[in-house]
Motif scaffolding. Structure first.
Motif, PDB file in Angstrom:
ATOM      1  N   TYR A  94       0.770  -1.222  -0.001  1.00  0.00           N
ATOM      2  CA  TYR A  94      -0.028   0.184  -0.037  1.00  0.00           C
ATOM      3  C   TYR A  94       0.856   1.228  -0.028  1.00  0.00           C
ATOM      4  O   TYR A  94       0.752   2.139  -0.844  1.00  0.00           O
ATOM      5  N   ASP A  95       1.881   1.441   0.921  1.00  0.00           N
ATOM      6  CA  ASP A  95       2.473   2.512   1.216  1.00  0.00           C
ATOM      7  C   ASP A  95       3.209   2.825  -0.245  1.00  0.00           C
ATOM      8  O   ASP A  95       3.778   3.955  -0.778  1.00  0.00           O
ATOM      9  N   GLU A  96       3.815   1.586  -0.915  1.00  0.00           N
ATOM     10  CA  GLU A  96       4.600   1.820  -2.029  1.00  0.00           C
ATOM     11  C   GLU A  96       3.614   2.074  -3.180  1.00  0.00           C
ATOM     12  O   GLU A  96       4.442   3.123  -4.066  1.00  0.00           O
ATOM     13  N   ILE A  97       2.561   1.848  -3.287  1.00  0.00           N
ATOM     14  CA  ILE A  97       1.804   2.264  -4.536  1.00  0.00           C
ATOM     15  C   ILE A  97       1.453   3.727  -4.464  1.00  0.00           C
ATOM     16  O   ILE A  97       1.059   4.286  -5.513  1.00  0.00           O
ATOM     17  N   LEU A  98       1.210   4.219  -3.219  1.00  0.00           N
ATOM     18  CA  LEU A  98       1.052   5.531  -3.087  1.00  0.00           C
ATOM     19  C   LEU A  98       1.958   6.022  -3.517  1.00  0.00           C
ATOM     20  O   LEU A  98       1.771   7.417  -4.296  1.00  0.00           O
ATOM     21  N   ASP A  99       3.124   6.020  -3.235  1.00  0.00           N
ATOM     22  CA  ASP A  99       4.435   6.666  -3.819  1.00  0.00           C
ATOM     23  C   ASP A  99       4.480   6.768  -5.415  1.00  0.00           C
ATOM     24  O   ASP A  99       4.580   7.665  -6.092  1.00  0.00           O
ATOM     25  N   ILE A 100       4.091   5.671  -5.797  1.00  0.00           N
ATOM     26  CA  ILE A 100       3.888   5.606  -7.564  1.00  0.00           C
ATOM     27  C   ILE A 100       2.810   6.254  -8.083  1.00  0.00           C
ATOM     28  O   ILE A 100       2.827   6.875  -9.064  1.00  0.00           O
ATOM     29  N   ILE A 101       1.755   6.216  -7.327  1.00  0.00           N
ATOM     30  CA  ILE A 101       0.574   7.035  -7.942  1.00  0.00           C
ATOM     31  C   ILE A 101       1.060   8.451  -7.833  1.00  0.00           C
ATOM     32  O   ILE A 101       0.743   9.190  -8.673  1.00  0.00           O
TER      33      ILE A 101
END
Length: 179
Positions: free
Chosen positions: A136-143
């Motif tokens: 979750y935290d990683e996908i927020l960075d990509i988004i």
């Protein structure tokens, strides 16, 4: 943030082909092709079931490597926020919208785009998010870096990514939404 699940109203939500045998899944797809030839699901390649099982194994292994909690063998599929394109996939389309806070985030993984092209050897553009699974935290960075694909590529003109796919590795929250 909301996760969306699109489905055919006549079939119901969270009916997962991967919860059936490969033979039964093929029969279901063949029936869709016969009875609803114009829907997006009817246009899947003949190797779709084999491909799906292959990519799900990759997702499962990568999620385990990241310490994800797996409570079901195959994931339920959702996407982050509304996808106009996915809303056209079914003849009698409906969706379920669930706030991300209702989920145990340790049981969700994400790909930036659909998992099939994300891990496909045929996609060789070397974008940063290819061949990667995110927590979750990683996908927020990509988004934050690229935005939501449906905002810049809903028509698919700029590549295969049209949404952020969420893989739900638990039935806990999902069961509350199955009628």
């Amino acid at each position: 943030m909301y996760l969306y699940h699109y489905y055919d109203k006549t079939i119901g939500p969270f009916r997962n082909l991967s919860d059936t045998s490969a033979e039964e899944a093929k029969m279901i797809l063949d029936e869709i092709k016969r009875n609803k030839p114009d829907v997006q699901c009817a246009k899947r390649q003949t190797t779709y079931i084999k491909d799906r099982l292959y990519y799900e194994e990759i997702l499962r292994e990568k999620f385990k490597e990241k310490g994800g909690i797996i409570r079901r063998q195959v994931p339920h599929y959702m996407v982050i926020e509304h996808s106009p394109w996915l809303s056209t996939w079914f003849e009698n389309c409906a969706y379920i919208k669930i706030p991300i806070e209702e989920f145990d985030l340790t049981s969700i993984s994400f790909t930036y785009g659909d998992s099939h092209p994300t891990f496909s050897p045929r996609i060789t553009d070397n974008k940063e998010y290819r061949k990667k699974l995110y927590l979750y935290d990683e996908i927020l960075d990509i988004i934050a870096k690229y935005g939501l694909p449906q905002d810049w590529n809903d028509d698919g003109k700029f590549g295969p990514e049209r949404y952020v796919e969420a893989h739900i590795w638990s039935n806990e929250t999902i069961n509350k939404y199955i009628e």
